[in-house]
Design a protein around this motif. Sequence first.
Motif, PDB file in Angstrom:
ATOM      1  N   PHE A   1       0.816  -1.198   0.000  1.00  0.00           N
ATOM      2  CA  PHE A   1       0.000   0.000   0.000  1.00  0.00           C
ATOM      3  C   PHE A   1       0.857   1.258   0.000  1.00  0.00           C
ATOM      4  N   GLY A   2       0.227   2.372  -0.398  1.00  0.00           N
ATOM      5  CA  GLY A   2       0.822   3.693  -0.313  1.00  0.00           C
ATOM      6  C   GLY A   2      -0.243   4.660   0.166  1.00  0.00           C
ATOM      7  N   TYR A   3       0.049   5.954   0.044  1.00  0.00           N
ATOM      8  CA  TYR A   3      -0.884   6.964   0.533  1.00  0.00           C
ATOM      9  C   TYR A   3      -1.325   7.885  -0.600  1.00  0.00           C
ATOM     10  N   ALA A   4      -2.630   8.178  -0.637  1.00  0.00           N
ATOM     11  CA  ALA A   4      -3.213   9.058  -1.651  1.00  0.00           C
ATOM     12  C   ALA A   4      -3.397  10.439  -1.044  1.00  0.00           C
ATOM     13  N   VAL A   5      -2.783  11.441  -1.683  1.00  0.00           N
ATOM     14  CA  VAL A   5      -2.700  12.798  -1.147  1.00  0.00           C
ATOM     15  C   VAL A   5      -3.268  13.775  -2.166  1.00  0.00           C
ATOM     16  N   HIS A   6      -3.814  14.901  -1.694  1.00  0.00           N
ATOM     17  CA  HIS A   6      -4.248  15.969  -2.580  1.00  0.00           C
ATOM     18  C   HIS A   6      -3.412  17.214  -2.331  1.00  0.00           C
ATOM     19  N   VAL A   7      -3.157  17.954  -3.401  1.00  0.00           N
ATOM     20  CA  VAL A   7      -2.298  19.142  -3.326  1.00  0.00           C
ATOM     21  C   VAL A   7      -2.896  20.248  -4.179  1.00  0.00           C
ATOM     22  N   TYR A   8      -3.131  21.391  -3.557  1.00  0.00           N
ATOM     23  CA  TYR A   8      -3.611  22.569  -4.298  1.00  0.00           C
ATOM     24  C   TYR A   8      -2.922  23.822  -3.777  1.00  0.00           C
ATOM     25  N   SER A   9      -2.897  24.841  -4.621  1.00  0.00           N
ATOM     26  CA  SER A   9      -2.387  26.140  -4.219  1.00  0.00           C
ATOM     27  C   SER A   9      -3.191  26.660  -3.032  1.00  0.00           C
ATOM     28  N   GLY A  10      -2.506  27.204  -2.041  1.00  0.00           N
ATOM     29  CA  GLY A  10      -3.148  27.689  -0.824  1.00  0.00           C
ATOM     30  C   GLY A  10      -3.103  26.690   0.316  1.00  0.00           C
ATOM     31  N   TRP A  11      -2.756  25.421   0.018  1.00  0.00           N
ATOM     32  CA  TRP A  11      -2.641  24.391   1.055  1.00  0.00           C
ATOM     33  C   TRP A  11      -1.198  24.341   1.572  1.00  0.00           C
ATOM     34  N   TYR A  12      -0.974  23.502   2.571  1.00  0.00           N
ATOM     35  CA  TYR A  12       0.357  23.257   3.132  1.00  0.00           C
ATOM     36  C   TYR A  12       1.050  24.547   3.568  1.00  0.00           C
ATOM     37  N   GLY A  13       0.385  25.241   4.479  1.00  0.00           N
ATOM     38  CA  GLY A  13       0.954  26.474   4.989  1.00  0.00           C
ATOM     39  C   GLY A  13       0.733  27.656   4.070  1.00  0.00           C
ATOM     40  N   ASN A  14      -0.379  27.601   3.305  1.00  0.00           N
ATOM     41  CA  ASN A  14      -0.761  28.691   2.405  1.00  0.00           C
ATOM     42  C   ASN A  14       0.325  28.982   1.371  1.00  0.00           C
ATOM     43  N   ILE A  15       0.846  27.925   0.755  1.00  0.00           N
ATOM     44  CA  ILE A  15       1.817  28.081  -0.327  1.00  0.00           C
ATOM     45  C   ILE A  15       1.062  28.529  -1.582  1.00  0.00           C
ATOM     46  N   THR A  16       1.348  29.717  -2.064  1.00  0.00           N
ATOM     47  CA  THR A  16       0.692  30.292  -3.240  1.00  0.00           C
ATOM     48  C   THR A  16       1.741  30.966  -4.112  1.00  0.00           C
ATOM     49  N   ASP A  17       1.283  31.642  -5.165  1.00  0.00           N
ATOM     50  CA  ASP A  17       2.212  32.423  -5.987  1.00  0.00           C
ATOM     51  C   ASP A  17       2.924  33.489  -5.168  1.00  0.00           C
ATOM     52  N   ASN A  18       2.271  33.957  -4.118  1.00  0.00           N
ATOM     53  CA  ASN A  18       2.860  35.014  -3.279  1.00  0.00           C
ATOM     54  C   ASN A  18       3.755  34.456  -2.189  1.00  0.00           C
ATOM     55  N   ASN A  19       3.760  33.129  -2.050  1.00  0.00           N
ATOM     56  CA  ASN A  19       4.555  32.478  -1.012  1.00  0.00           C
ATOM     57  C   ASN A  19       4.944  31.112  -1.552  1.00  0.00           C
ATOM     58  N   CYS A  20       5.951  31.085  -2.398  1.00  0.00           N
ATOM     59  CA  CYS A  20       6.235  29.859  -3.149  1.00  0.00           C
ATOM     60  C   CYS A  20       7.685  29.410  -3.019  1.00  0.00           C
ATOM     61  N   ASN A  21       8.256  29.583  -1.833  1.00  0.00           N
ATOM     62  CA  ASN A  21       9.617  29.127  -1.611  1.00  0.00           C
ATOM     63  C   ASN A  21       9.666  27.598  -1.657  1.00  0.00           C
ATOM     64  N   PRO A  22      10.457  27.019  -2.547  1.00  0.00           N
ATOM     65  CA  PRO A  22      10.475  25.558  -2.682  1.00  0.00           C
ATOM     66  C   PRO A  22      10.819  24.827  -1.390  1.00  0.00           C
ATOM     67  N   GLN A  23      11.820  25.319  -0.645  1.00  0.00           N
ATOM     68  CA  GLN A  23      12.214  24.631   0.585  1.00  0.00           C
ATOM     69  C   GLN A  23      11.110  24.677   1.629  1.00  0.00           C
ATOM     70  N   THR A  24      10.383  25.796   1.686  1.00  0.00           N
ATOM     71  CA  THR A  24       9.253  25.888   2.609  1.00  0.00           C
ATOM     72  C   THR A  24       8.183  24.871   2.246  1.00  0.00           C
ATOM     73  N   PHE A  25       7.913  24.734   0.944  1.00  0.00           N
ATOM     74  CA  PHE A  25       6.917  23.764   0.472  1.00  0.00           C
ATOM     75  C   PHE A  25       7.358  22.343   0.827  1.00  0.00           C
ATOM     76  N   ILE A  26       8.634  22.046   0.599  1.00  0.00           N
ATOM     77  CA  ILE A  26       9.166  20.723   0.930  1.00  0.00           C
ATOM     78  C   ILE A  26       9.007  20.446   2.426  1.00  0.00           C
ATOM     79  N   THR A  27       9.358  21.406   3.244  1.00  0.00           N
ATOM     80  CA  THR A  27       9.273  21.240   4.701  1.00  0.00           C
ATOM     81  C   THR A  27       7.828  21.069   5.155  1.00  0.00           C
TER      82      THR A  27
END
Length: 483
Positions: free
Chosen positions: A277-303
């Motif tokens: 088994f694995g895990y099914a995840v959803h990802v959209y802009s504004g999720w995961y700590g409000n990662i958007t075009d205005n806040n799109c640091n790759p390392q922050t997204f990874i963390t």
Amino acid sequence: MQLFNYSKSIRLWLILLLFANVARAGAQTTTELPALKVSGKQLVDPTGKAIQLHGVMDTPNRYFNGWRWQSWKPGYDTADIPPCLNFFEKIFTAITDKSQGSYCNVFRLHMDPCWTNSGNATNEADISKFSLARYKTFLNQLYIPLIKKALAHGLYVIVRPPGVCPQNIKVGDGYQNYLKTVWQEFAQHEEIKALAGKVSIELANEPVNVYSANGVKYGYDYGKGQFLAPNALHDFFQPVVDVIRQAGFTGIIWVPGAGYQSNYVGYKEYPISDNNFGYAVHVYSGWYGNITDNNCNPQTFITNFHNDVPVVDFKPVMVTEIDWSPEDPGRTSEGHYNEWNQWVVPNFGSWATGSTSKWGAAWKAVHDHFGNIGMTLTHTHDYLDIDEYLANGTVRPAFQNAKKYNLFEECCAYACFQWYKEWWEKQQNASGIGSVASSQEVAHTYYYNIRGEQVEKPQKGVYIIKQVLKDGTVRNRKVLSSE
């Protein structure tokens, strides 16, 4: 350690590999698509080679298919099946047409409740109208034929149950029993069992609030300063996994999290017990700590992604919903509120608003950093210009309407036409067949030339690495040049 003579088996393996490569050069059929399984944190094929899946999701529903295969009519019945199947045959052809640049290798199928409900439900989370009899009928006459068509085009298939999760689900409730019913019927079907490894199961779509058996809500309580009911996710989905295995299905199962499939922290302490088994995840802009075009640091997204989806460290992750297109300056579309009640400004036709050069680039950094993430765009129209293909057979990315504002290349379709090809070629060109185990796992390593004769490690040329692991597993890998 005494080993039997591998020369004949190595020669046979090379011959079979040659024929497999020749067959793969032509159109793939169901029988030519190798079965996958979970090995550690990767999906692997029968040779042990790590495989990543990238494609689209869709649902056999007139409305969501843009009325392209049938205009409005009340209800769905067996007479509606032929035009629906014909439409998806065209879609599967288009999204796998490498000669025109489309490189999908997976399709996420929603077993839409428009076929399985008897009567009108209030919404997709309403299971009161679910009919087991209709489900059995259309599993046989629609869903399985759709699955086979996708497989025949070289698409692995992830199957999602009819509808979405109610806002609140609880261990032992009616929705858990509904999932058990749906998946038991699916998993015990002889044709489905025969396709294990090519067909996989996504247990549920977008659980939001998950409660333990004693009524405690899963998640972090900021008032109390502690994480509550970390066992709730396990206790809700483990019994569903068990029903599937008891029914005889051995294929991959994709397990969702909470918060619309964005939180998996509880699984670290209370993991699912299963070997495939694995895990099914959803990802959209504004999720995961409000990662958007205005806040799109790759390392922050990874963390942030790692904090919320720590299971990525030890199991494969399939992002079964993701899309984006930039803000529409002409406001030709409408904005909306997303799952978190955040306002999403009008874009060019996706669910989330974001730009490839900003949010998309940060997401690609997440994908490439972990190396065990696949993805399916939320809809075929997030990848393919469907109407152009139906009109004249031309495959091209969706969101052509963004060209007017020179924003076409900022949309997920253009990006994924590039990325899917890049990832597919990287996978095809990976040196060798199979994955090399870490030195801590290996008991013995052997080298063979192309005639199947055991040799010392060559300095260059084509040769075979054979690793015998400490658990008895054997891995073979063809090397094209010196390591």
